[in-house]
Each structure stands twice: as structure tokens, then as C-alpha cells.
Design an enzyme around this catalytic site. Sequence first.
Site, PDB file in Angstrom:
ATOM      1  N   ARG A 110      -0.234 -10.347 -11.986  1.00 38.29           N
ATOM      2  CA  ARG A 110      -0.513  -9.233 -13.480  1.00 38.29           C
ATOM      3  C   ARG A 110       1.499  -8.639 -13.078  1.00 38.29           C
ATOM      4  NH1 ARG A 110      -0.643  -3.854 -13.844  1.00 38.29           N
ATOM      5  NH2 ARG A 110      -1.634  -3.292 -16.018  1.00 38.29           N
ATOM      6  N   ALA A 138       1.963  -6.647  -7.158  1.00 37.82           N
ATOM      7  CA  ALA A 138       2.415  -5.114  -7.037  1.00 37.82           C
ATOM      8  C   ALA A 138       2.591  -5.400  -8.612  1.00 37.82           C
ATOM      9  CB  ALA A 138       4.005  -6.044  -6.360  1.00 37.82           C
ATOM     10  N   HIS A 139       1.599  -4.587  -9.070  1.00 32.96           N
ATOM     11  CA  HIS A 139       1.441  -4.878 -10.151  1.00 32.96           C
ATOM     12  C   HIS A 139       1.068  -3.280 -10.815  1.00 32.96           C
ATOM     13  CE1 HIS A 139      -2.904  -4.758  -9.186  1.00 32.96           C
ATOM     14  NE2 HIS A 139      -3.129  -3.552 -10.120  1.00 32.96           N
ATOM     15  N   ARG A 140       1.097  -2.275  -9.514  1.00 30.74           N
ATOM     16  CA  ARG A 140       1.060  -0.477 -10.056  1.00 30.74           C
ATOM     17  C   ARG A 140       1.963   0.100 -10.655  1.00 30.74           C
ATOM     18  NH1 ARG A 140      -4.677   0.651  -9.170  1.00 30.74           N
ATOM     19  NH2 ARG A 140      -4.956  -0.372  -7.569  1.00 30.74           N
TER      20      ARG A 140
END
Length: 304
Positions: A233, A198-200
Site C-alpha cells: 500500500r 512503509a505506508h504510515r
Amino acid sequence: MSIFGTRPEIIRLSRIFPLLDKNFKHIMVNTNQNYTKELNSVFFSELELRKPDYNLKIRTGQYGIEIADPISETEQVILKEHPDLVLILGDTNSGLSVIPASHHGIQIAHLEAGMRAYDIRMPEEKNRILIDHLSTLLLPYTNYSRENLIRENVHPSKIYVVGNPIVEVIDHFSPKIEKSKILEKMKLKQDDFFLVTAHRSENVDNLEQLEIIFSSLEKIHKKFNVKKFIEMRSSYKFCVIATGEFDLYATKARAYEWDVAAGHAIVKHAGGIVTTLDEKEFKYGKKDYKNLALLVKRSENLER
């Protein structure tokens, strides 16, 4: 000529580079879009790659600079080397080198073509659409991506579904993956944790969206009795909002002495994959993972 500059490009292309060297006069151009050692140069040793022929030093900062530099810097290399074809993977700013390549009549092959999030806010979405429509040879991973291209009036004769090159990377390094001690270092057991991607920036830099994500993780925690989530990340915000009802490992690059083998080991041994990608199935090598949840705004998608 291959042009790249970020961690995922280097990893996915790592088994293709030697084949290009063997069969063509291959020129490797590293834009250094990811400029830190942990996200760029370290992979050349870990993945047993030769040094690039060109190491560009594109600037970071304002958006205009970050997209202008890859275009202008790679144009100089293209004009000097006169390649027959430029290979691009993905949707990074380094891929915008297709603009000067197309302008100068160079053939362009785009690996990972046809991926769409249908969210034009994403810089990657803008890039991938532009790259696809300037490319002369489109190489999507899946038939679904092929259909995306055809819907956008790309002629089918230009499209060849080739699969994801990460499979060859995994197969090549499987002995190292099997020997990895990352689970022991993180005190994890196989199938006892979920992997979260869920790094966006649209997710981790938006407080409202972060709260939705953690609400979804709480539902997953209760529904599947999973107590550990691994985020590959993450933003520091994950550490701030975590409630303590379950363990969330916020792992940044090289944390826990990670290397490529350790990262793949985490994916291989995860009990499930939680992702913001709108895919119902996540394929990792020869093993398929069914997503147990999709982190999107409509909570009913948890039941998919």
C-alpha cells in the site's frame, strides 16, 4: 457484540465471527470507517461472511468528526442492544466505541492489546493506549505486548496472550492462496523479491522520511542483490522518487486483480520482509521471516 470498520479488522476477525455466531447472540456492527467497496464490503464475500447487523455511515474529513462519529454512532447501538461484552480488534477509530461502552458499564475485550510504537504522533498509538486502559479483558498477540501492558500498570489477571488470529485465516484459505496466480500476473518468482511495508503517513507523507526509506532500499538492493520490492500500500510519492536502480511495485487496493488469497501469496513467497515496524522477526503462519532491514532513521540498523 463486535465493532469494526476497516480492512485489517474484517480480515483478522473473519474466522472469529462464525464462532461468535455459533456460541453467542452475536451482533456485528460495521462502522464503515473504510467506506469504499475495495476496503470493506468486498471482504464479506471473499471471506464468506454474513452481512453485519448494523452498517453505520460515519463521516470522514476533519479529525474531530472522524473520532466523534464512531463514539456517538456506536453508543446508539449499544443503548439499543445492551450487549454483555463488546469485542474490539486493533487501534482504529472504530475502536473508540470503547468510550461509550465503558461509560455504560459494558465489558470490553481488546484483541491485539499491548502493541506499542512509542510514537505518540501516530493516531493509532493514541487509540491503542486509550482502548487498552478502558478494556476489561486484554488479548495481546505476544508476550512482548503483554509486558508492555504490565509496564503500564495493567493487572496481569486481565491479560491473556492468544496469538494472532491471522494464522487461522491463512490456514482456512490456504487452498486459495496456493492456487493464486498473482506471481505470474506480476511476473515474479518465489524468493526473488522483498515485500515492503512503509505506508504510515509519518513515512509516505514526509519527503525527508521518504528519501531515508529509499536510501535504505538502495542499501538493501546492493547488500542482498534484490532487484524487486513490492509495496502493498503506497503513496503516489513512491512512484515519483523511485530512481530506476531497482523495480518498486506500488500496489494499491485491488491492483493486479488482487484478492485476499493473492495478498497472502505475495507475503508467503517473498524472499524477505522490509518493514517500519520495530520487530526483529516477522511471523507468517508457520513460516518465519527474518527482517533483513528495519526502515528507521539510523542507517546502522541495516546491519541487524
